[in-house]
Design an enzyme around this catalytic site. Structure first.
Site, mmCIF file in Angstrom:
data_model
loop_
_atom_site.group_PDB
_atom_site.id
_atom_site.type_symbol
_atom_site.label_atom_id
_atom_site.label_comp_id
_atom_site.label_asym_id
_atom_site.label_seq_id
_atom_site.Cartn_x
_atom_site.Cartn_y
_atom_site.Cartn_z
ATOM 1 N N LYS A 1 0.844 -1.188 0.000
ATOM 2 C CA LYS A 1 0.000 0.000 0.000
ATOM 3 C C LYS A 1 0.883 1.242 0.000
ATOM 4 C CE LYS A 1 -0.599 0.014 5.043
ATOM 5 N NZ LYS A 1 -1.608 -0.040 6.137
ATOM 6 N N ILE B 1 6.059 2.967 0.155
ATOM 7 C CA ILE B 1 5.354 1.731 -0.202
ATOM 8 C C ILE B 1 5.683 0.709 0.872
ATOM 9 C CG2 ILE B 1 5.020 -0.064 -1.933
ATOM 10 C CD1 ILE B 1 5.992 1.842 -4.060
ATOM 11 N N CYS B 2 4.647 0.189 1.538
ATOM 12 C CA CYS B 2 4.869 -0.753 2.626
ATOM 13 C C CYS B 2 3.845 -1.880 2.533
ATOM 14 C CB CYS B 2 4.753 -0.045 3.982
ATOM 15 S SG CYS B 2 3.107 0.633 4.298
ATOM 16 N N LYS B 3 3.983 -2.878 3.380
ATOM 17 C CA LYS B 3 3.034 -3.984 3.414
ATOM 18 C C LYS B 3 1.677 -3.474 3.887
ATOM 19 C CE LYS B 3 6.446 -7.605 4.393
ATOM 20 N NZ LYS B 3 6.851 -8.669 5.335
#
Length: 222
Positions: A60, A71-73
């Site tokens: 996400k 942008i990360c999990k």
């Protein structure tokens, strides 16, 4: 998560039918010619990234307050900004709703721990941040003090009654046992008065704790 804004192919001063998109930070036009295969593009004016596609599966987008696009999990709850002049720790809420047409906003904070308490005076509900019961709370609505739970006033009332009765018994014992001595040494009357006064004060405090209003917890976020 931050979703990419819709883009529309419009006429460009240099060429026709060249797709462009508005920068999510400075709103400048970004030329997408040859970049449609990318997930994000970089603005040539403010040098910030703007997403043009949905994030990869399981990821996400999150926009830091310094405008850095991260942008990360999608299961992440805390992430750190990598910029040396920021290094902000972003706490992500369980759900992040960011409209497509609005610039990205800081992450929503997690709901603080606490206990919802029903005031014993006015009946209104307020959030009590103490994580333990048997304490006093001040209602923000009526501004009155009450006990959270009934255990504290019950214990205090019993303790003051016990101490008060002991002091009164001591006073009675001194009165009976030192009458002859008190006739010669009048200072003995002071010890009688102190014992009776302490017993009276303890019994008054016992009445206070016995009559104090009790507020009961309704719900806990912890």
């Amino acid at each position: 998560a931050e979703l990419p804004p819709p883009y529309t192919a419009i006429a460009s001063p240099d060429a026709s039918n060249v797709p462009v998109i508005n920068c999510r930070v400075c709103q400048s036009l970004i030329n997408l010619d040859g970049k449609l295969h990318q997930h994000v593009v970089k603005c040539t004016v403010c040098n910030e990234a703007t997403p043009i596609k949905n994030p990869p599966s399981g990821k996400k987008y999150v926009r830091c307050q310094c405008n850095c696009l991260l942008i990360c999990k999608d299961t992440s709850r805390k992430i750190g900004c990598p910029r040396p002049n920021c290094r902000r720790i972003i706490t992500l809420g369980p759900v992040m709703l960011i409209p497509e047409e609005q610039p990205a906003q800081p992450a929503l904070p997690v709901q603080p721990d606490g206990t919802r308490v029903v005031c014993g005076h006015c009946g209104n509900t307020f959030l009590w941040m103490e994580l333990r019961f048997n304490t006093l709370a001040k209602c923000p609505h009526c501004k009155k003090i009450s006990s959270v739970g009934s255990a504290l006033p019950r214990r205090r009332c019993c303790a003051y009654i016990t101490i008060g009765m002991i002091c009164i018994f001591i006073g009675v014992g001194l009165t009976v046992g030192t009458q002859d001595f008190a006739r010669r040494f009048h200072a003995t009357y002071v010890s009688w008065a102190v014992a009776y006064l302490l017993g009276l004060i303890c019994l008054i405090r016992a009445c206070y704790w016995g009559a104090i209003k009790v507020s009961y917890p309704e719900h806990s976020f912890a």
